[in-house]
Design a protein around this motif. Structure first.
Motif, PDB file in Angstrom:
ATOM      1  N   PRO A  52      15.171  26.901 -15.912  1.00 40.55           N
ATOM      2  CA  PRO A  52      14.299  25.908 -16.606  1.00 40.55           C
ATOM      3  C   PRO A  52      13.130  26.539 -17.145  1.00 40.55           C
ATOM      4  N   GLU A  53      12.800  25.631 -18.396  1.00 40.76           N
ATOM      5  CA  GLU A  53      11.516  25.912 -19.059  1.00 40.76           C
ATOM      6  C   GLU A  53      10.883  24.853 -19.519  1.00 40.76           C
ATOM      7  N   PHE A  54       9.699  24.850 -19.503  1.00 43.83           N
ATOM      8  CA  PHE A  54       8.883  23.550 -19.798  1.00 43.83           C
ATOM      9  C   PHE A  54       8.727  23.386 -21.384  1.00 43.83           C
ATOM     10  N   GLU A  55       9.249  22.312 -21.699  1.00 43.60           N
ATOM     11  CA  GLU A  55       9.070  21.891 -23.025  1.00 43.60           C
ATOM     12  C   GLU A  55       8.165  20.733 -23.149  1.00 43.60           C
ATOM     13  N   GLU A  56       7.111  21.143 -24.119  1.00 44.90           N
ATOM     14  CA  GLU A  56       6.221  20.097 -24.439  1.00 44.90           C
ATOM     15  C   GLU A  56       6.533  18.859 -25.085  1.00 44.90           C
ATOM     16  N   GLY A  57       6.477  17.847 -24.770  1.00 43.92           N
ATOM     17  CA  GLY A  57       7.050  16.628 -25.346  1.00 43.92           C
ATOM     18  C   GLY A  57       8.001  15.927 -24.633  1.00 43.92           C
ATOM     19  N   SER A  58       8.928  16.861 -24.095  1.00 43.73           N
ATOM     20  CA  SER A  58      10.397  16.088 -23.435  1.00 43.73           C
ATOM     21  C   SER A  58      10.134  16.173 -21.924  1.00 43.73           C
ATOM     22  N   ASP A  59       9.298  17.049 -21.438  1.00 42.75           N
ATOM     23  CA  ASP A  59       9.302  17.232 -20.009  1.00 42.75           C
ATOM     24  C   ASP A  59       7.858  16.831 -19.559  1.00 42.75           C
ATOM     25  N   ARG A  60       7.831  15.998 -18.374  1.00 41.64           N
ATOM     26  CA  ARG A  60       6.749  15.636 -17.908  1.00 41.64           C
ATOM     27  C   ARG A  60       6.043  16.672 -16.859  1.00 41.64           C
ATOM     28  N   LYS A  61       4.619  16.634 -17.062  1.00 40.34           N
ATOM     29  CA  LYS A  61       3.824  17.599 -16.330  1.00 40.34           C
ATOM     30  C   LYS A  61       3.437  17.236 -15.015  1.00 40.34           C
ATOM     31  N   GLY A  62       3.206  18.057 -14.080  1.00 41.40           N
ATOM     32  CA  GLY A  62       2.934  17.466 -12.746  1.00 41.40           C
ATOM     33  C   GLY A  62       1.430  17.431 -12.465  1.00 41.40           C
ATOM     34  N   PRO A  63       0.911  17.222 -11.341  1.00 43.80           N
ATOM     35  CA  PRO A  63       1.828  17.132 -10.127  1.00 43.80           C
ATOM     36  C   PRO A  63       2.298  15.847  -9.732  1.00 43.80           C
ATOM     37  N   PHE A  64       3.513  15.870  -8.989  1.00 45.53           N
ATOM     38  CA  PHE A  64       4.333  14.654  -8.845  1.00 45.53           C
ATOM     39  C   PHE A  64       4.094  14.411  -7.202  1.00 45.53           C
ATOM     40  N   THR A  65       4.547  12.898  -6.859  1.00 40.44           N
ATOM     41  CA  THR A  65       4.756  12.717  -5.698  1.00 40.44           C
ATOM     42  C   THR A  65       6.215  12.883  -5.253  1.00 40.44           C
ATOM     43  N   LEU A  66       6.387  13.667  -4.180  1.00 45.18           N
ATOM     44  CA  LEU A  66       7.704  14.135  -3.786  1.00 45.18           C
ATOM     45  C   LEU A  66       8.241  13.130  -2.682  1.00 45.18           C
ATOM     46  N   ALA A  67       7.482  12.554  -1.854  1.00 43.89           N
ATOM     47  CA  ALA A  67       7.794  11.741  -1.029  1.00 43.89           C
ATOM     48  C   ALA A  67       6.537  10.806  -0.624  1.00 43.89           C
ATOM     49  N   GLY A  68       6.926   9.459  -0.433  1.00 42.13           N
ATOM     50  CA  GLY A  68       5.878   8.402  -0.078  1.00 42.13           C
ATOM     51  C   GLY A  68       6.046   7.490   0.978  1.00 42.13           C
ATOM     52  N   ASN A  79       0.854  -1.238  -0.101  1.00 41.06           N
ATOM     53  CA  ASN A  79      -0.034   0.057   0.021  1.00 41.06           C
ATOM     54  C   ASN A  79       0.908   1.218  -0.076  1.00 41.06           C
ATOM     55  N   PHE A  80       0.773   1.937  -0.913  1.00 41.18           N
ATOM     56  CA  PHE A  80       1.473   3.385  -1.157  1.00 41.18           C
ATOM     57  C   PHE A  80       0.676   4.535  -0.921  1.00 41.18           C
ATOM     58  N   THR A  81       1.139   5.427  -0.265  1.00 46.83           N
ATOM     59  CA  THR A  81       0.361   6.784   0.037  1.00 46.83           C
ATOM     60  C   THR A  81       1.647   7.906  -0.276  1.00 46.83           C
ATOM     61  N   SER A  82       1.108   8.930  -1.064  1.00 48.85           N
ATOM     62  CA  SER A  82       1.786  10.126  -1.329  1.00 48.85           C
ATOM     63  C   SER A  82       1.951  10.752  -0.185  1.00 48.85           C
ATOM     64  N   LEU A  83       2.894  11.273   0.214  1.00 41.58           N
ATOM     65  CA  LEU A  83       2.912  12.334   1.570  1.00 41.58           C
ATOM     66  C   LEU A  83       3.148  13.801   1.097  1.00 41.58           C
ATOM     67  N   LEU A  84       3.867  14.064   0.196  1.00 44.97           N
ATOM     68  CA  LEU A  84       4.059  15.425  -0.374  1.00 44.97           C
ATOM     69  C   LEU A  84       3.891  15.649  -1.854  1.00 44.97           C
ATOM     70  N   GLN A  85       3.381  16.503  -2.274  1.00 42.52           N
ATOM     71  CA  GLN A  85       2.888  16.693  -3.595  1.00 42.52           C
ATOM     72  C   GLN A  85       3.054  18.131  -4.384  1.00 42.52           C
ATOM     73  N   SER A  86       3.557  18.095  -5.446  1.00 42.98           N
ATOM     74  CA  SER A  86       3.917  19.538  -6.009  1.00 42.98           C
ATOM     75  C   SER A  86       2.484  19.930  -6.668  1.00 42.98           C
ATOM     76  N   SER A  87       2.462  21.032  -7.310  1.00 40.16           N
ATOM     77  CA  SER A  87       1.237  21.615  -7.642  1.00 40.16           C
ATOM     78  C   SER A  87       1.211  21.294  -9.288  1.00 40.16           C
ATOM     79  N   GLU A  88      -0.138  21.502  -9.853  1.00 42.04           N
ATOM     80  CA  GLU A  88      -0.272  21.267 -11.190  1.00 42.04           C
ATOM     81  C   GLU A  88       0.450  22.121 -12.126  1.00 42.04           C
TER      82      GLU A  88
END
Length: 510
Positions: free
Chosen positions: A391-407, A369-378
């Motif tokens: 850093p700049e977001f590049e469509e196609g090469s960079d993944r869009k968030g939100p992400f789990t930062l700790a779990g 059972n995995f639970t995300s503890l910390l998350q980034s914004s959209e």
């Protein structure tokens, strides 16, 4: 006739000398003869004044205005008595309300939780006197402890008046508190809620859990007092009653014996397969892991953690919305928490500099059972181009968030009809947040403490750490205390009395 004209002077002189003697008794206690002389002369002057005005006072006391005045005085005394009784009842049986802006006099949730779960009596001996710097802080804090738990008792001892007690408890400095419970004894040299609660936890614990920090692969060191070291983390964990150890597998074959949690803090060199097998065996026996893995320097653990369905990266998380103001866009000030024991009740943000995302893919046929503890914004993304300074977001090469930062990863209990999840590991895509530089940030301290407490099954320690005062209280020195006493108790009431007499005389002349 001359004495009659001197009577007002003698009356004023008696009042002045009486007040002077009282003030001198508070400001200089080493002059008893002078104080006695002033009070004696004042008493003599007042006796002569009243004796010379006896006839006038007798006539005045029989007037209608005097009787009305006496009734007013009796009413005032009656109201004062009623207020005194109400105040006594409130002090003995009333509640406690903290109306200060900073809630300085309220105990932290962790302290209240610890006090609510006390199973044995705790006696606190505070070796201090009323004029010592830490006496008031001890009193304000420990009054709250005693009010919250009937198992707490506090005794204040002046080491100068009772040197035998001070020698018995090996007290070498003033403002030291001693916690006693059973055969356990803990000394607290500084009055703060964190220190008192830590001592309370340690003195009531039957057995301390052992934490091991892995070494030998370029990890952060608990003996390192520099900015990137973990000496501050070690100090805080020891204050919570843990036994802290460090070592490497080649040098210590019994490193994981009697260990509750193994901490791997940012390895920069490859962890050998033989070592990974020993860690896997440790987890299979019920051991717990805290993995603090930095981007691009995870010690070759990416493939090893896949057995639990975990994946690190790729890239570094950039979050324009949850970033440190005017700082690097990769230094995140995380404010998004999930409902887990580790992050429950969190209000302070967590500062995480340069971290990688964590993802989980459920292995087939497993009860993890995995639970995300910390998350980034959209608005966040995972930056993979490290050649650019901005850093700049590049469509196609960079993944869009939100992400789990700790779990937090746990295993469901399959042996009984229970929803209890047994902790396995906590993983964070960064280790710098636990270093000496960033651990002073309140949210970082709470998160690290709670993560280890969850892994070690120390539910009492899972809460927000006791807060420190944002500003030190004003503690006057003896001279300032005497001046405040003289101004508040004598000068202000005397001025009010003088102004009242002046108004009364003017109204009598109308």
């Amino acid at each position: 006739m001359v004495i009659k004209h001197l009577l007002p002077v003698l009356g004023l002189l008696g009042v002045g000398l009486g007040l002077g003697g009282l003030i001198l008794s508070q400001t200089d206690t080493n002059r008893p003869s002078t104080i006695f002389l002033l009070e004696g002369i004042a008493l003599l002057c007042l006796i002569i004044y009243f004796a010379g005005n006896w006839t006038r006072l007798k006539t005045f006391s029989g007037s209608r205005a005097t009787r009305l005045g006496l009734n007013g005085i009796l009413a005032i005394l009656l109201m004062a008595g009623i207020l005194t009784i109400i105040n006594f009842l409130v002090i003995r049986h009333g509640g406690r309300w903290d109306l200060s802006e900073t809630q300085h006099f309220s105990l932290a949730p962790q302290t209240l939780q610890v006090l609510g779960q006390l199973k044995s009596d705790v006696r606190v001996l505070v070796f201090a006197h009323e004029r010592s710097p830490g006496f008031r802080t001890y009193r304000d804090l420990l009054d709250g402890y005693v009010h919250a738990s009937p198992r707490m008792s506090v005794t204040y001892i002046d080491p100068e008046k009772e040197p035998g007690m001070a020698r018995e408890y090996e007290i070498s400095r003033i403002d030291t508190a001693v916690f006693e419970s059973g055969e356990q004894t803990i000394h607290v040299p500084k009055p703060s809620e964190s220190n008192l609660t830590s001592a309370l936890i340690r003195v009531t614990k039957e057995q301390s859990k052992r934490l091991v920090f892995l070494e030998g692969h370029g990890e952060r060191q608990i003996t390192d007092q520099e900015r990137g070291g973990l000496s501050l983390a070690r100090k805080k964990l020891e204050a919570q009653g843990y036994r802290i150890a460090r070592g490497s597998f080649p040098k210590d074959q019994t490193l994981l014996d009697d260990t509750a949690v193994l901490i791997i803090p940012g390895p920069r060199e490859t962890v050998e397969q033989e070592e990974l097998k020993r860690i896997t065996s440790f987890v299979a026996r019920g051991g717990r892991l805290l993995l603090l893995l930095d981007p691009q320097t995870s010690g070759g653990l990416e493939e090893w953690i896949s057995q639990w369905g975990l994946t690190l990266g790729p890239g570094i998380v950039v979050d324009p919305e949850d970033r440190v103001a005017q700082g690097s866009p990769t230094a995140l000030l995380v404010r998004r928490f999930t409902d887990h024991h580790i992050t429950k009740g969190f209000t302070a943000p967590i500062l995480l500099p340069v971290l990688q995302p964590v993802s989980f893919d459920q292995p087939p046929g497993d009860d993890l059972n995995f639970t995300s503890l910390l998350q980034s914004s959209e608005q966040s993304w995972a930056e993979t181009n490290f050649d650019r300074t901005t850093p700049e977001f590049e469509e196609g090469s960079d993944r869009k968030g939100p992400f789990t930062l700790a779990g937090a990863l746990g295993r469901k209990n399959t042996n009984a009809e229970s929803t209890v999840v047994q902790p396995v590991l906590v993983i964070v895509g960064n280790s710098a947040f636990a270093g000496n530089t960033y651990l002073q940030f309140p949210g970082n301290t709470d998160f690290l403490s709670n993560a280890i407490a969850w892994l070690a099954d120390e539910e009492t320690l899972i809460s927000v750490n006791p807060k420190e005062s944002p500003f030190p209280p004003f503690i006057p020195n003896p001279t300032q205390e005497h001046m405040l006493f003289a101004v508040q108790v004598f000068s202000v009431p005397f001025l009010l009395l003088l102004s009242g007499l002046t108004v009364w005389r003017r109204r009598r002349r109308l």
